[in-house]
Design a protein around this motif. Structure first.
Motif, short mmCIF file in Angstrom:
data_model
loop_
_atom_site.label_atom_id
_atom_site.label_comp_id
_atom_site.label_asym_id
_atom_site.label_seq_id
_atom_site.Cartn_x
_atom_site.Cartn_y
_atom_site.Cartn_z
N UNK A 14 52.43 47.40 61.00
CA UNK A 14 51.37 47.78 60.22
C UNK A 14 50.37 46.72 59.76
N UNK A 15 49.17 47.38 59.62
CA UNK A 15 47.96 46.02 59.08
C UNK A 15 48.32 45.56 58.03
N UNK A 16 48.07 44.16 57.91
CA UNK A 16 48.48 43.44 56.62
C UNK A 16 47.58 43.79 55.60
N UNK A 17 48.08 44.08 54.42
CA UNK A 17 47.31 44.15 53.45
C UNK A 17 47.95 45.62 52.80
N UNK A 18 47.25 46.35 52.04
CA UNK A 18 47.72 47.47 51.25
C UNK A 18 48.56 48.54 52.19
N UNK A 19 48.19 48.77 53.40
CA UNK A 19 48.90 49.52 54.36
C UNK A 19 50.35 48.88 54.57
N UNK A 24 56.37 48.16 53.31
CA UNK A 24 57.19 47.23 52.83
C UNK A 24 58.20 47.49 51.55
N UNK A 25 57.41 48.33 50.48
CA UNK A 25 58.10 48.80 49.40
C UNK A 25 58.94 49.83 49.61
N UNK A 26 58.81 50.60 50.73
CA UNK A 26 59.92 51.54 51.33
C UNK A 26 61.08 50.88 51.83
N UNK A 42 60.27 34.88 50.01
CA UNK A 42 60.79 35.77 49.05
C UNK A 42 59.93 36.92 48.61
N UNK A 43 60.23 38.17 48.75
CA UNK A 43 59.21 39.30 48.37
C UNK A 43 58.57 39.66 49.37
N UNK A 44 57.99 40.95 49.21
CA UNK A 44 57.12 41.77 50.13
C UNK A 44 55.80 41.12 50.44
N UNK A 48 53.74 39.84 53.77
CA UNK A 48 52.29 40.35 54.10
C UNK A 48 51.52 39.39 54.48
N UNK A 49 51.71 38.34 53.68
CA UNK A 49 50.93 37.14 53.52
C UNK A 49 51.11 36.26 55.06
N UNK A 50 52.43 36.31 55.30
CA UNK A 50 53.16 35.73 56.69
C UNK A 50 52.62 36.46 57.65
#
Length: 126
Positions: A14-19, A24-26, A42-44, A48-50
């Motif tokens: 999935x495209x990095x960012x909000x999508x 990730x939250x799911x 650590x953390x979603x 996403x940044x990675x």
């Protein structure tokens, strides 16, 4: 576990960012731990940044399962491949740990075949 692994693969595609944050939250707990030879995150938001950094340095990619995941109890082993520009870039194995709700609490990545980086993978001409 099958749905968790499918969503995990979708997260990486999935495209990095909000999508990607939404996926990730799911699939991840808020404090998911991701440990790889080149990362200890650590953390979603860190994942996403990675992904964003990877895309900036290598370009668009596809993350694929190389085989059916092996599972037992709260664990899964996923053999994967990353493809860039239609060619195999790297292969590895992720060991995934889930909580009682099926959300991923931890991922340990092993690189089975490291990428051979060229100028092409860093935005330059090969």
């Amino acid at each position: 576990m099958t749905e968790t692994i499918e969503t995990y693969v979708r997260f990486w595609n999935t495209e990095p960012g909000e999508p990607q944050r939404r996926v990730g939250a799911q699939v991840f707990t808020p404090d998911v731990s991701y440990v790889a030879p080149n990362a200890d995150l650590v953390g979603v938001e860190a994942l996403v940044g990675f992904t964003r950094t990877f895309v900036e340095n290598v370009g668009a990619y596809e993350f694929l399962a190389r085989a059916e995941p092996e599972t037992h109890h709260d664990r899964a082993r996923l053999a994967w491949e990353i493809r860039v520009g239609g060619s195999s870039f790297a292969e590895g194995t992720d060991v995934i740990v889930t909580d009682a709700d099926g959300r991923i609490t931890g991922v340990t990545t092993f690189v089975d075949r490291a990428p051979v980086l060229t100028a092409e993978h860093h935005g330059g001409a090969a």
